[in-house]
Design a protein around this motif. Structure first.
Motif, PDB file in Angstrom:
ATOM      1  N   TRP A  84       0.848  -1.427   0.050  1.00  0.00           N
ATOM      2  CA  TRP A  84      -0.192   0.166   0.062  1.00  0.00           C
ATOM      3  C   TRP A  84       0.717   1.037  -0.353  1.00  0.00           C
ATOM      4  CZ3 TRP A  84      -5.322  -0.348   0.173  1.00  0.00           C
ATOM      5  CH2 TRP A  84      -6.449  -1.603   0.339  1.00  0.00           C
ATOM      6  N   LEU A  85       0.869   2.000  -0.451  1.00  0.00           N
ATOM      7  CA  LEU A  85       0.972   3.437  -1.201  1.00  0.00           C
ATOM      8  C   LEU A  85      -0.152   4.573  -0.089  1.00  0.00           C
ATOM      9  CD1 LEU A  85       3.269   5.723  -1.997  1.00  0.00           C
ATOM     10  CD2 LEU A  85       0.974   6.134  -3.816  1.00  0.00           C
ATOM     11  N   SER A  86       1.348   4.638   1.280  1.00  0.00           N
ATOM     12  CA  SER A  86      -0.028   5.932   1.851  1.00  0.00           C
ATOM     13  C   SER A  86       0.585   7.549   0.933  1.00  0.00           C
ATOM     14  CB  SER A  86       1.528   6.478   3.266  1.00  0.00           C
ATOM     15  OG  SER A  86       0.184   7.966   3.971  1.00  0.00           O
ATOM     16  N   ARG A  87      -1.028   7.906   0.926  1.00  0.00           N
ATOM     17  CA  ARG A  87      -1.399   9.285   0.405  1.00  0.00           C
ATOM     18  C   ARG A  87      -1.010  10.612   1.739  1.00  0.00           C
ATOM     19  NH1 ARG A  87      -6.474   9.224  -1.497  1.00  0.00           N
ATOM     20  NH2 ARG A  87      -6.265  11.425  -2.323  1.00  0.00           N
ATOM     21  N   ASN A  88      -0.501  10.200   2.319  1.00  0.00           N
ATOM     22  CA  ASN A  88      -0.394  10.830   3.605  1.00  0.00           C
ATOM     23  C   ASN A  88       0.850  11.509   3.788  1.00  0.00           C
ATOM     24  OD1 ASN A  88      -3.216  11.325   4.477  1.00  0.00           O
ATOM     25  ND2 ASN A  88      -3.452   9.197   5.249  1.00  0.00           N
ATOM     26  N   HIS A  89       1.613  10.498   4.192  1.00  0.00           N
ATOM     27  CA  HIS A  89       2.970  10.916   4.676  1.00  0.00           C
ATOM     28  C   HIS A  89       4.319  10.729   3.304  1.00  0.00           C
ATOM     29  CE1 HIS A  89       1.299  10.944   8.504  1.00  0.00           C
ATOM     30  NE2 HIS A  89       1.513   9.840   8.360  1.00  0.00           N
ATOM     31  N   HIS A  90       5.519  11.708   3.124  1.00  0.00           N
ATOM     32  CA  HIS A  90       6.221  11.334   1.952  1.00  0.00           C
ATOM     33  C   HIS A  90       4.763  12.339   0.714  1.00  0.00           C
ATOM     34  CE1 HIS A  90       9.196  11.841   4.228  1.00  0.00           C
ATOM     35  NE2 HIS A  90       9.531  10.064   4.556  1.00  0.00           N
ATOM     36  N   ASN A  91       4.987  11.033   0.177  1.00  0.00           N
ATOM     37  CA  ASN A  91       4.094  11.539  -1.382  1.00  0.00           C
ATOM     38  C   ASN A  91       4.416  13.237  -1.454  1.00  0.00           C
ATOM     39  OD1 ASN A  91       1.695  10.986  -3.164  1.00  0.00           O
ATOM     40  ND2 ASN A  91       0.086  11.443  -2.152  1.00  0.00           N
ATOM     41  N   CYS A  92       5.286  13.087  -2.000  1.00  0.00           N
ATOM     42  CA  CYS A  92       6.207  14.744  -2.357  1.00  0.00           C
ATOM     43  C   CYS A  92       7.163  14.563  -3.430  1.00  0.00           C
ATOM     44  CB  CYS A  92       6.248  14.994  -1.186  1.00  0.00           C
ATOM     45  SG  CYS A  92       8.046  14.552  -0.014  1.00  0.00           S
ATOM     46  N   THR A  98       7.913   8.754  -1.427  1.00  0.00           N
ATOM     47  CA  THR A  98       6.990   7.412  -1.295  1.00  0.00           C
ATOM     48  C   THR A  98       7.283   6.592  -0.661  1.00  0.00           C
ATOM     49  OG1 THR A  98       8.234   6.718  -3.514  1.00  0.00           O
ATOM     50  CG2 THR A  98       5.957   7.652  -3.352  1.00  0.00           C
ATOM     51  N   THR A  99       5.820   6.635   0.355  1.00  0.00           N
ATOM     52  CA  THR A  99       5.462   5.468   1.525  1.00  0.00           C
ATOM     53  C   THR A  99       5.399   4.324   1.515  1.00  0.00           C
ATOM     54  OG1 THR A  99       6.545   7.417   3.263  1.00  0.00           O
ATOM     55  CG2 THR A  99       5.317   5.941   3.962  1.00  0.00           C
ATOM     56  N   TYR A 100       5.554   3.490   2.051  1.00  0.00           N
ATOM     57  CA  TYR A 100       4.731   2.244   1.669  1.00  0.00           C
ATOM     58  C   TYR A 100       4.204   1.700   3.456  1.00  0.00           C
ATOM     59  CZ  TYR A 100       5.979   3.661  -2.930  1.00  0.00           C
ATOM     60  OH  TYR A 100       6.017   3.726  -3.975  1.00  0.00           O
ATOM     61  N   TYR A 101       2.884   0.518   2.931  1.00  0.00           N
ATOM     62  CA  TYR A 101       3.171  -0.859   4.580  1.00  0.00           C
ATOM     63  C   TYR A 101       2.594  -1.945   3.267  1.00  0.00           C
ATOM     64  CZ  TYR A 101      -1.409   1.649   4.762  1.00  0.00           C
ATOM     65  OH  TYR A 101      -2.525   1.912   4.157  1.00  0.00           O
ATOM     66  N   GLY A 102       2.963  -3.196   3.993  1.00  0.00           N
ATOM     67  CA  GLY A 102       2.765  -4.196   3.773  1.00  0.00           C
ATOM     68  C   GLY A 102       1.131  -4.474   4.779  1.00  0.00           C
ATOM     69  N   ALA A 103       0.192  -6.021   3.787  1.00  0.00           N
ATOM     70  CA  ALA A 103      -0.586  -6.407   4.829  1.00  0.00           C
ATOM     71  C   ALA A 103      -0.813  -6.714   6.494  1.00  0.00           C
ATOM     72  CB  ALA A 103      -1.069  -7.918   3.544  1.00  0.00           C
ATOM     73  N   ASP A 104       0.609  -6.332   6.360  1.00  0.00           N
ATOM     74  CA  ASP A 104       0.457  -6.814   8.092  1.00  0.00           C
ATOM     75  C   ASP A 104       0.405  -5.045   8.938  1.00  0.00           C
ATOM     76  OD1 ASP A 104       2.480  -5.869   7.351  1.00  0.00           O
ATOM     77  OD2 ASP A 104       3.839  -7.231   9.145  1.00  0.00           O
TER      78      ASP A 104
END
Length: 268
Positions: A115-123, A239-245
């Motif tokens: 998943w891509l976070s649109r709230n953090h970094h994303n810049c 960009t910042t990402y996290y996983g299914a967990d």
């Protein structure tokens, strides 16, 4: 930094590369973005920076030591970050979901879903030849709210990044360390006036990048960056990402904008 890694069309991290990331908290992959893609993104980034296309953050907004006191002060309206890159232009959205990029992130997160976070970094980070301020040692997670601290940042260099223009600096292994409050200041920056912190800072590594290189780093790793002392603007896409967990905590800033699923288990 001596971690020079060439990326194939379908990058699969070797055990040694994974060990570097899990040991140090960061890893550089070389030439992950094509010259054509870099040129297109850099063109849009320069246009939006020079035209002050909103949403945008200015040097005065960050209130770091040495920053202009207000947007009306000299240099106060110098752009520092072009915000909401994913929604700003399809070029940045395409990069954020790039198959090679997300394949590497998936391996670093040990998750087939990313998943891509649109709230953090994303810049788009920009450092002007004038009025750019240094960033002190910090962990990105200081103001983020997630169920787990397992997040990975991807920092794409649109041009050369060196100590002279304020490249990223990292403290190896600090993603596995916790710090008592006396080691941090009120804004959760590492206190450089403490002797025990100074010894840690001596281990700093410069993440020198060429155009198209990507620095992957754990959101729990302590990092900093200097000012730009050259006569050329520095541009980077972050960009910042996290996983299914993992997931943002409902009701917090980390959950304000809906995340984007950029990789699924059946991804080719």
């Amino acid at each position: 930094m001596n971690t020079r890694i060439e990326t194939p069309l379908q990058p699969t991290l070797t055990p040694a590369q994974r060990e570097v990331f899990f040991r140090d908290g960061f890893l550089i992959m070389r030439q992950l973005a094509s010259v054509e893609r870099l040129g297109a993104m850099r063109s849009v980034a320069l246009e939006h920076t020079e035209s002050h296309v909103a949403p945008i953050e200015y040097e005065a907004d960050v209130a770091y030591p040495g920053a202009p006191a207000s947007r009306e002060a000299a240099g106060g309206d110098t752009p520092r970050r072009l915000l909401q890159a994913y929604d700003r232009d399809p070029l940045f959205a395409d990069w954020a979901a790039d198959a090679r990029l997300t394949a590497i992130v998936a391996q670093l997160l040990d998750s087939d879903t990313v998943w891509l976070s649109r709230n953090h970094h994303n810049c788009v980070m920009t450092k002007s030849p004038r009025f750019s301020t240094a960033t002190a040692w910090h962990k990105d997670l200081r103001y983020w709210a997630f169920e787990s601290p397992r997040l990975v940042n991807a920092w794409l260099a649109l041009g050369d990044e060196t100590p002279a223009n304020g490249c990223m600096r990292l403290l190896p292994g600090t993603h596995r360390m916790s710090f008592d409050q006396e080691h941090m200041d009120a804004d959760q920056f590492l206190r450089e006036d403490r002797e025990d912190n100074a010894a840690l800072i001596d281990s700093a590594v410069n993440a020198e990048l060429a155009p198209g290189d990507v620095l992957f780093f754990d959101a729990s790793a302590l990092h900093a960056a200097g000012a730009n002392t050259t006569d050329q603007r520095k541009l980077s896409v972050v960009t910042t990402y996290y996983g299914a967990d993992n997931a943002p905590v409902p009701g917090t800033r980390s959950a304000r904008l809906e995340a984007v699923r950029v990789r699924e288990p059946d991804h080719a």
